[in-house]
Design an enzyme around this catalytic site. Structure first.
Site, PDB file in Angstrom:
ATOM      1  N   LYS A  36       0.815  -1.232   0.000  1.00  0.00           N
ATOM      2  CA  LYS A  36       0.000   0.000   0.000  1.00  0.00           C
ATOM      3  C   LYS A  36       0.841   1.271   0.000  1.00  0.00           C
ATOM      4  O   LYS A  36       0.462   2.253  -0.610  1.00  0.00           O
ATOM      5  CB  LYS A  36      -1.001  -0.019   1.154  1.00  0.00           C
ATOM      6  CG  LYS A  36      -0.387   0.139   2.523  1.00  0.00           C
ATOM      7  CD  LYS A  36      -1.445  -0.048   3.608  1.00  0.00           C
ATOM      8  CE  LYS A  36      -0.831   0.184   4.957  1.00  0.00           C
ATOM      9  NZ  LYS A  36      -1.428  -0.658   6.008  1.00  0.00           N
ATOM     10  N   ARG A 130      -7.862  -0.339  16.534  1.00  0.00           N
ATOM     11  CA  ARG A 130      -8.271   0.003  15.177  1.00  0.00           C
ATOM     12  C   ARG A 130      -9.272  -1.090  14.809  1.00  0.00           C
ATOM     13  O   ARG A 130     -10.272  -1.223  15.507  1.00  0.00           O
ATOM     14  CB  ARG A 130      -7.072   0.116  14.228  1.00  0.00           C
ATOM     15  CG  ARG A 130      -7.416   0.973  12.989  1.00  0.00           C
ATOM     16  CD  ARG A 130      -6.261   1.149  12.032  1.00  0.00           C
ATOM     17  NE  ARG A 130      -5.925  -0.082  11.312  1.00  0.00           N
ATOM     18  CZ  ARG A 130      -4.956  -0.192  10.407  1.00  0.00           C
ATOM     19  NH1 ARG A 130      -4.221   0.854  10.120  1.00  0.00           N
ATOM     20  NH2 ARG A 130      -4.715  -1.337   9.808  1.00  0.00           N
TER      21      ARG A 130
HETATM   22  C1  LIG Z   1      -0.518  -1.449   6.559  1.00  0.00           C
HETATM   23  C2  LIG Z   1      -0.856  -2.722   7.181  1.00  0.00           C
HETATM   24  C3  LIG Z   1       0.148  -3.674   7.396  1.00  0.00           C
HETATM   25  C4  LIG Z   1       1.602  -3.421   7.087  1.00  0.00           C
HETATM   26  O1  LIG Z   1       2.151  -2.550   8.028  1.00  0.00           O
HETATM   27  P1  LIG Z   1       3.720  -2.174   8.006  1.00  0.00           P
HETATM   28  O2  LIG Z   1       3.907  -1.373   9.230  1.00  0.00           O
HETATM   29  O3  LIG Z   1       3.932  -1.372   6.766  1.00  0.00           O
HETATM   30  O4  LIG Z   1       4.473  -3.432   7.986  1.00  0.00           O
HETATM   31  C5  LIG Z   1      -0.229  -4.879   7.954  1.00  0.00           C
HETATM   32  N1  LIG Z   1      -1.513  -5.138   8.282  1.00  0.00           N
HETATM   33  C6  LIG Z   1      -2.499  -4.244   8.089  1.00  0.00           C
HETATM   34  C7  LIG Z   1      -3.900  -4.590   8.468  1.00  0.00           C
HETATM   35  C8  LIG Z   1      -2.210  -3.009   7.531  1.00  0.00           C
HETATM   36  O5  LIG Z   1      -3.185  -2.124   7.337  1.00  0.00           O
END
Ligand SMILES: *Cc1c(COP(=O)(O)O)cnc(C)c1O
Length: 351
Positions: A36, A130
Site C-alpha cells: 500500500k 483500530r
Molecule cells: C498497513 C498494514 C500492514 C503493514 O504494516 P507495516 O507497518 O507497513 O508493515 C499490515 N496489516 C495491516 C492490516 C495493515 O493495514
C-alpha cells in the site's frame, strides 16, 4: 533528468524482502508483502514475487486490480474490506481481512454469484483499537461465517502498533495463539493463517522463545524502509535507503532569515515564527506539500528545511553551495514515501 523524482532501487528492495523472508521463515513464519505504501506499484510488486513472496496485500482494491491486470502472479489479500466494494473484492482479491459480519455476508453473496470461493481472515481486537472483533464475540461470528456459502474461514489475525501504538509482545501473541487453538478445537477446523501483525512485530520475533501458533506476518515498512516500527530502528542487514527523493534548486540567493513586514497567516492558515540567523543562503526547491509530506524528508546534505508551501521547499543551505539546476537528495520516512508514491507530480525512476 526531470525533477522532482523518486529513485527506486529495486535491488535493495529485493534484498530486504529476501532477508526478511528468510529470517521469519527460520521460525516458521511466512511473510506477506504489503504494497500500500507504494500504491501497488507493479514493478515493485514483481520484485517482491521474484524475491520469493507469494502473497501481496494492499488496503485498496484499486491497487490490487492494477496488479492483477498487470498479470502479477500472486495471491492478493485486501487489508480492509468495504461493503460497497464487495463485488470487486471477490473478483480481484483472493483473501480479505474482515471484522464485520454484514460485509462478510455481502462477500458471500458475490462469491456465490461469481462461482468463487473467497477466503476470510477474521481480525481480532487485542488492544490497539483500530479494526477487530472483540475476543468475547469471536466464537459467535466464526459460527456464522463457517455457514456462509462461497466463504472459507482461512484464518485469524491481529493488528497492533497502528492506532494505539500498542506493542506486539509475548503476551499479545500468546493471546492470539490461544484464541486460534480454541477456534480450531471448538469448530474442528484448521486455520491456514494465524497472522500476528506487521513490521512492529520484529522485536517480539527476535526476543521470543516460542512463536506459538503465529505463522504469518504482513510486512510493508520493514521491506521498503529497512526498519522496525516501534522505535523506527534499522534492522541489521537491511537497506534503509531503497528510495530517494530528488528535488531541484529553482532559486538561489543570499537573503535575510527574517521576513520583512507585519506577520499574519501563511498559505496554510498558520502564523509563522522565524529565528533571526542574519543573512543566509536561501534556496527554493521545486517540490512542495502537493507532492510530498515535507516533514518526513531528511536531506542527505548538511542543510536545513525552513518550511514549505504547496510547490516549494525553502532551505537554509548553510555552508553548502547550491546553484539553480543543482539537485538535492532526501531520505523518506513512511508518510513521505506514501505521499510521494501517491502524487502524480513525482516521476518514478527505477534502478
Ligand atoms: C498497513 C498494514 C500492514 C503493514 O504494516 P507495516 O507497518 O507497513 O508493515 C499490515 N496489516 C495491516 C492490516 C495493515 O493495514
Amino acid at each position: 533528468m526531470i525533477t522532482p523524482r523518486i529513485e527506486i532501487n529495486l535491488r535493495k528492495i529485493a534484498h530486504n524482502a529476501k532477508t526478511l523472508k528468510e529470517l521469519y521463515g527460520s521460525k516458521g513464519i511466512d511473510v506477506i508483502g504489503v504494497t500500500k505504501v507504494v500504491c501497488g506499484d507493479t514493478k515493485i510488486a514483481n520484485i517482491l514475487i521474484k524475491s520469493g513472496i507469494n502473497i501481496l496485500a494492499d488496503s485498496r482494491i484499486d491497487n490490487i486490480k492494477k496488479m492483477h491486470n498487470a498479470g502479477i502472479q500472486a495471491q492478493f489479500l485486501l487489508l480492509r474490506s468495504i461493503y460497497s466494494q464487495a463485488k470487486n473484492i471477490v473478483k480481484y482479491a483472493d483473501i480479505s481481512l474482515n471484522s464485520e459480519l454484514m460485509v462478510i455476508k455481502e462477500l458471500s453473496k458475490f462469491a456465490v454469484k461469481q462461482d468463487a470461493t473467497h477466503k476470510i481472515i477474521l481480525m481480532v481486537e487485542l488492544g490497539d483499537l483500530r479494526e477487530g472483533i472483540m475476543p468475547s464475540n469471536l466464537e459467535k461470528i466464526v459460527n456464522e461465517v463457517i455457514g456462509l456459502k462461497g466463504i472459507e474461514l482461512a484464518g485469524i489475525g491481529t493488528n497492533l502498533a497502528c492506532f494505539g501504538g500498542i506493542k506486539p509482545d509475548d503476551k499479545k501473541m500468546e493471546n492470539l495463539s490461544s484464541i486460534a487453538i480454541n477456534i480450531e478445537d471448538k469448530f474442528e477446523l484448521k486455520l491456514e493463517f494465524v497472522s500476528g501483525g506487521n513490521s512492529a512485530n520484529y522485536n517480539w520475533f527476535m526476543s521470543t522463545k516460542d512463536v506459538g501458533k503465529i505463522n504469518n506476518l504482513r510486512l510493508g515498512e520493514s521491506i521498503f524502509l529497512g526498519c522496525e516500527t516501534l522505535e523506527r530502528k534499522p534492522i541489521p542487514g537491511l537497506f534503509t535507503d531503497a528510495f530517494t527523493l530528488i528535488a531541484e534548486v529553482i532559486e538561489s540567493k543570499i537573503k535575510p532569515s527574517l521576513p520583512n513586514g507585519n506577520v499574519y497567516q501563511d498559505a496554510f492558515g498558520n502564523t509563522p515564527k522565524f529565528i533571526d540567523r542574519g543573512l543566509i543562503k536561501r534556496i527554493l526547491l521545486g517540490v512542495g506539500l502537493q507532492d510530498v509530506l515535507v516533514s518526513g524528508l531528511t536531506p542527505l546534505l548538511d542543510i536545513d528545511i525552513l518550511g514549505a508551501s504547496s510547490d516549494h521547499i525553502i532551505v537554509d543551505a548553510k555552508q553548502t553551495d547550491l546553484k539553480v539546476g543543482n539537485t538535492v537528495e532526501f531520505n523518506l520516512n513512511y508518510g513521505a514515501l506514501l505521499s510521494a508514491m501517491t502524487s502524480p507530480y513525482i516521476n518514478k525512476k527505477y534502478k
